[in-house]
Write a protein that holds these residues in place. Structure first.
Motif, PDB file in Angstrom:
ATOM      1  N   GLY A 173       1.019  -1.285   0.046  1.00  0.00           N
ATOM      2  CA  GLY A 173      -0.005   0.175   0.143  1.00  0.00           C
ATOM      3  C   GLY A 173       0.719   1.135   0.030  1.00  0.00           C
ATOM      4  O   GLY A 173       2.232   1.183  -0.079  1.00  0.00           O
ATOM      5  N   THR A 174       0.271   2.385   0.223  1.00  0.00           N
ATOM      6  CA  THR A 174       1.001   3.587   0.067  1.00  0.00           C
ATOM      7  C   THR A 174       1.893   3.836   1.299  1.00  0.00           C
ATOM      8  O   THR A 174       2.990   4.351   1.161  1.00  0.00           O
ATOM      9  N   GLU A 175       1.545   3.342   2.471  1.00  0.00           N
ATOM     10  CA  GLU A 175       2.327   3.412   3.457  1.00  0.00           C
ATOM     11  C   GLU A 175       3.909   2.839   3.294  1.00  0.00           C
ATOM     12  O   GLU A 175       5.016   3.170   3.631  1.00  0.00           O
ATOM     13  N   ALA A 176       3.580   1.718   2.453  1.00  0.00           N
ATOM     14  CA  ALA A 176       4.936   1.096   2.258  1.00  0.00           C
ATOM     15  C   ALA A 176       5.664   1.482   1.339  1.00  0.00           C
ATOM     16  O   ALA A 176       7.041   1.602   1.330  1.00  0.00           O
ATOM     17  N   LEU A 221       5.785   5.057   1.122  1.00  0.00           N
ATOM     18  CA  LEU A 221       6.439   6.158   1.899  1.00  0.00           C
ATOM     19  C   LEU A 221       7.738   5.602   2.769  1.00  0.00           C
ATOM     20  O   LEU A 221       8.808   6.215   2.817  1.00  0.00           O
ATOM     21  N   ALA A 222       7.414   4.305   3.119  1.00  0.00           N
ATOM     22  CA  ALA A 222       8.644   3.855   4.173  1.00  0.00           C
ATOM     23  C   ALA A 222       9.638   3.477   3.204  1.00  0.00           C
ATOM     24  O   ALA A 222      11.003   3.687   3.748  1.00  0.00           O
ATOM     25  N   ALA A 223       9.398   2.827   2.153  1.00  0.00           N
ATOM     26  CA  ALA A 223      10.599   2.555   1.258  1.00  0.00           C
ATOM     27  C   ALA A 223      11.260   3.710   0.747  1.00  0.00           C
ATOM     28  O   ALA A 223      12.786   3.628   0.892  1.00  0.00           O
ATOM     29  N   VAL A 224      10.809   4.846   0.318  1.00  0.00           N
ATOM     30  CA  VAL A 224      11.402   6.111  -0.132  1.00  0.00           C
ATOM     31  C   VAL A 224      12.022   6.616   1.081  1.00  0.00           C
ATOM     32  O   VAL A 224      13.403   7.001   0.721  1.00  0.00           O
ATOM     33  N   ARG A 225      11.597   6.724   2.001  1.00  0.00           N
ATOM     34  CA  ARG A 225      12.344   7.479   3.463  1.00  0.00           C
ATOM     35  C   ARG A 225      13.520   6.490   3.821  1.00  0.00           C
ATOM     36  O   ARG A 225      14.715   7.147   3.929  1.00  0.00           O
ATOM     37  N   ARG A 226      13.455   5.161   3.678  1.00  0.00           N
ATOM     38  CA  ARG A 226      14.492   4.040   4.232  1.00  0.00           C
ATOM     39  C   ARG A 226      15.707   4.491   2.924  1.00  0.00           C
ATOM     40  O   ARG A 226      16.834   4.522   3.261  1.00  0.00           O
ATOM     41  N   GLU A 227      15.177   4.393   1.688  1.00  0.00           N
ATOM     42  CA  GLU A 227      16.364   4.507   0.590  1.00  0.00           C
ATOM     43  C   GLU A 227      16.962   5.826   0.578  1.00  0.00           C
ATOM     44  O   GLU A 227      18.261   5.924   0.199  1.00  0.00           O
ATOM     45  N   ALA A 228      16.128   6.841   0.880  1.00  0.00           N
ATOM     46  CA  ALA A 228      16.704   8.203   1.106  1.00  0.00           C
ATOM     47  C   ALA A 228      17.806   8.454   2.099  1.00  0.00           C
ATOM     48  O   ALA A 228      18.993   8.952   1.929  1.00  0.00           O
ATOM     49  N   ASP A 229      17.619   7.862   3.311  1.00  0.00           N
ATOM     50  CA  ASP A 229      18.457   7.906   4.225  1.00  0.00           C
ATOM     51  C   ASP A 229      19.804   6.978   4.208  1.00  0.00           C
ATOM     52  O   ASP A 229      20.907   7.366   4.225  1.00  0.00           O
ATOM     53  N   THR A 230      19.397   5.856   3.405  1.00  0.00           N
ATOM     54  CA  THR A 230      20.547   4.917   2.846  1.00  0.00           C
ATOM     55  C   THR A 230      21.646   5.679   1.748  1.00  0.00           C
ATOM     56  O   THR A 230      22.677   5.803   1.815  1.00  0.00           O
ATOM     57  N   ALA A 231      20.873   6.396   0.839  1.00  0.00           N
ATOM     58  CA  ALA A 231      21.730   7.068   0.098  1.00  0.00           C
ATOM     59  C   ALA A 231      22.520   8.247   0.628  1.00  0.00           C
ATOM     60  O   ALA A 231      23.550   8.263   0.133  1.00  0.00           O
ATOM     61  N   CYS A 232      21.974   8.853   1.729  1.00  0.00           N
ATOM     62  CA  CYS A 232      22.625   9.615   2.200  1.00  0.00           C
ATOM     63  C   CYS A 232      24.128   9.009   2.894  1.00  0.00           C
ATOM     64  O   CYS A 232      25.109   9.646   2.754  1.00  0.00           O
ATOM     65  N   ARG A 233      23.805   7.851   3.515  1.00  0.00           N
ATOM     66  CA  ARG A 233      24.993   7.360   4.201  1.00  0.00           C
ATOM     67  C   ARG A 233      26.070   7.007   3.279  1.00  0.00           C
ATOM     68  O   ARG A 233      27.145   6.747   3.489  1.00  0.00           O
ATOM     69  N   GLU A 234      25.290   6.211   1.798  1.00  0.00           N
ATOM     70  CA  GLU A 234      26.188   5.711   1.064  1.00  0.00           C
ATOM     71  C   GLU A 234      27.055   6.811   0.226  1.00  0.00           C
ATOM     72  O   GLU A 234      27.709   6.513  -0.529  1.00  0.00           O
ATOM     73  N   GLN A 265       5.260   5.378 -10.645  1.00  0.00           N
ATOM     74  CA  GLN A 265       4.132   5.075 -11.645  1.00  0.00           C
ATOM     75  C   GLN A 265       2.808   4.807 -10.785  1.00  0.00           C
ATOM     76  O   GLN A 265       2.600   3.679 -10.208  1.00  0.00           O
ATOM     77  N   ALA A 266       2.107   5.746 -10.790  1.00  0.00           N
ATOM     78  CA  ALA A 266       0.660   5.821  -9.991  1.00  0.00           C
ATOM     79  C   ALA A 266       0.073   4.570 -10.449  1.00  0.00           C
ATOM     80  O   ALA A 266      -0.671   4.010  -9.483  1.00  0.00           O
ATOM     81  N   ASP A 267      -0.193   4.296 -11.840  1.00  0.00           N
ATOM     82  CA  ASP A 267      -0.983   3.183 -12.169  1.00  0.00           C
ATOM     83  C   ASP A 267      -0.533   1.861 -11.834  1.00  0.00           C
ATOM     84  O   ASP A 267      -1.329   0.788 -11.779  1.00  0.00           O
ATOM     85  N   SER A 268       0.870   1.899 -11.142  1.00  0.00           N
ATOM     86  CA  SER A 268       1.304   0.571 -10.647  1.00  0.00           C
ATOM     87  C   SER A 268       0.839   0.390  -9.241  1.00  0.00           C
ATOM     88  O   SER A 268       0.579  -0.543  -8.676  1.00  0.00           O
ATOM     89  N   LEU A 269       0.686   1.556  -8.654  1.00  0.00           N
ATOM     90  CA  LEU A 269       0.373   1.600  -7.060  1.00  0.00           C
ATOM     91  C   LEU A 269      -1.075   1.236  -7.331  1.00  0.00           C
ATOM     92  O   LEU A 269      -1.470   0.758  -6.134  1.00  0.00           O
ATOM     93  N   ARG A 276      -3.730  12.405  -0.085  1.00  0.00           N
ATOM     94  CA  ARG A 276      -2.996  11.899   0.991  1.00  0.00           C
ATOM     95  C   ARG A 276      -1.559  11.299   0.720  1.00  0.00           C
ATOM     96  O   ARG A 276      -0.678  11.715   1.536  1.00  0.00           O
ATOM     97  N   HIS A 277      -1.393  10.560  -0.205  1.00  0.00           N
ATOM     98  CA  HIS A 277      -0.427  10.012  -0.568  1.00  0.00           C
ATOM     99  C   HIS A 277       0.591  10.950  -0.882  1.00  0.00           C
ATOM    100  O   HIS A 277       1.738  10.878  -0.368  1.00  0.00           O
ATOM    101  N   GLU A 278       0.254  11.946  -1.973  1.00  0.00           N
ATOM    102  CA  GLU A 278       1.044  12.795  -2.590  1.00  0.00           C
ATOM    103  C   GLU A 278       1.463  13.988  -1.460  1.00  0.00           C
ATOM    104  O   GLU A 278       2.464  14.502  -1.671  1.00  0.00           O
ATOM    105  N   LEU A 279       0.646  14.341  -0.677  1.00  0.00           N
ATOM    106  CA  LEU A 279       1.118  15.307   0.491  1.00  0.00           C
ATOM    107  C   LEU A 279       2.232  14.590   1.338  1.00  0.00           C
ATOM    108  O   LEU A 279       3.012  15.320   1.814  1.00  0.00           O
ATOM    109  N   ASP A 280       1.828  13.516   1.720  1.00  0.00           N
ATOM    110  CA  ASP A 280       2.897  12.697   2.659  1.00  0.00           C
ATOM    111  C   ASP A 280       4.350  12.621   1.808  1.00  0.00           C
ATOM    112  O   ASP A 280       5.078  12.727   2.220  1.00  0.00           O
ATOM    113  N   LEU A 281       4.197  12.379   0.542  1.00  0.00           N
ATOM    114  CA  LEU A 281       5.340  12.233  -0.386  1.00  0.00           C
ATOM    115  C   LEU A 281       6.030  13.742  -0.397  1.00  0.00           C
ATOM    116  O   LEU A 281       7.286  13.688  -0.393  1.00  0.00           O
ATOM    117  N   ASP A 282       5.208  14.700  -0.461  1.00  0.00           N
ATOM    118  CA  ASP A 282       5.853  16.196  -0.617  1.00  0.00           C
ATOM    119  C   ASP A 282       6.555  16.380   0.481  1.00  0.00           C
ATOM    120  O   ASP A 282       7.618  17.011   0.524  1.00  0.00           O
TER     121      ASP A 282
END
Length: 272
Positions: free
Chosen positions: A81-84, A86-99, A109-113, A125-131
């Protein structure tokens, strides 16, 4: 200070940008998407795709970044779902910074979600959280919406809750709302009868998870009676919540008072 732009090409997307790409029927989505992802190597970005595997692979056949395929997860019987996302983007953003990467570069791709489409409330809800996440982490985020996968009202709201947009026929939203800090959102443009329902949807999604929401309105040109009623009704429907409007012009202040909304029963504060 985050601003708003209509982009002619994804080449202009930079760290901290959140772009709604409205994809037309017959448009060469794959080539444009792969070029955007390939730029990750050029600029030193970590790449993440939320969508189909075909988007991940450039023409030369070399793997391009990480892939989260909601369709594959559903087939495997995994809850997604959308929470997953958001969690994945947050996790990978933090990892990218460390790396040591410059930033995380994401194509979603919105049509995949939402393969069957989605309601305006879900998209808002999803896009405001992402922003908020993009603004906090400096991620490059492009959200691709195929025009034939969503109804017009949902697409217009999707564009309005992104600071930036791209697409030959992408509508210019009457108003935009995007993150300006924790529980603080910049609102610009015109909110009238045509955009009142979308405005209420967006504010309602923000209030659903925050007791107080601040809306910076220095760039808001107009809020008509329909928009004011939408705002007042939204706050009344959510007891214990409050909206603070910052920087509204004198006309909005006078109309708000004349319409009888300047009362303790409507927890909306018009701050300087």
């Amino acid at each position: 200070m985050r601003g708003t732009r209509a982009l002619p090409t994804l080449d202009l997307v930079d760290a901290g940008d959140h772009v709604c790409w409205l994809v037309e029927q017959g448009e060469d989505f794959g080539s444009t998407a792969r070029a955007f992802l390939a730029d990750g190597a050029l600029f030193g970005d970590k790449v993440l795709v939320v969508g189909s595997a075909e988007t991940r692979w450039p023409h030369r056949g070399t793997a391009q970044g990480l892939l989260l395929d909601p369709g594959a997860e559903r087939v495997a019987g995994v809850e997604w779902g959308t929470e997953a996302v958001l969690a994945a983007v947050r996790r990978e953003a933090d990892t990218a910074c460390r790396e040591g990467f410059r930033a995380l570069r994401v194509l979603a791709q919105a049509d995949s979600l939402w393969p069957g489409g989605a309601s305006a409330q879900t998209v808002a809800r999803h896009e405001l959280d992402l922003d908020a996440l993009v603004a906090d982490t400096g991620t490059l985020m492009v959200c691709a919406y195929h025009r034939n996968g969503f109804d017009r009202a949902t697409l217009e709201l999707a564009v309005g809750v992104h600071p930036h947009q791209m697409g030959r026929r992408a509508p210019m939203p009457d108003f935009r709302m995007f993150s300006a800090g924790p529980d603080c959102w910049s609102v610009s443009g015109v909110i009238d009868a045509d955009g009142a329902a979308a405005f209420r949807t967006a504010v309602g999604e923000l209030l659903a998870r925050s007791a107080t929401v601040r809306l910076r309105c220095q760039d808001l040109q107009l809020m008509d009676a329909a928009a004011m009623e939408a705002l007042a009704g939204c706050v009344r429907a959510l007891p214990g919540r409050k909206v603070v409007l910052e920087g509204v012009n004198g006309t909005v202040r006078r109309c708000w008072s004349l319409l009888g909304y300047d009362t303790p029963q409507i927890p909306v504060e018009l701050a300087p």
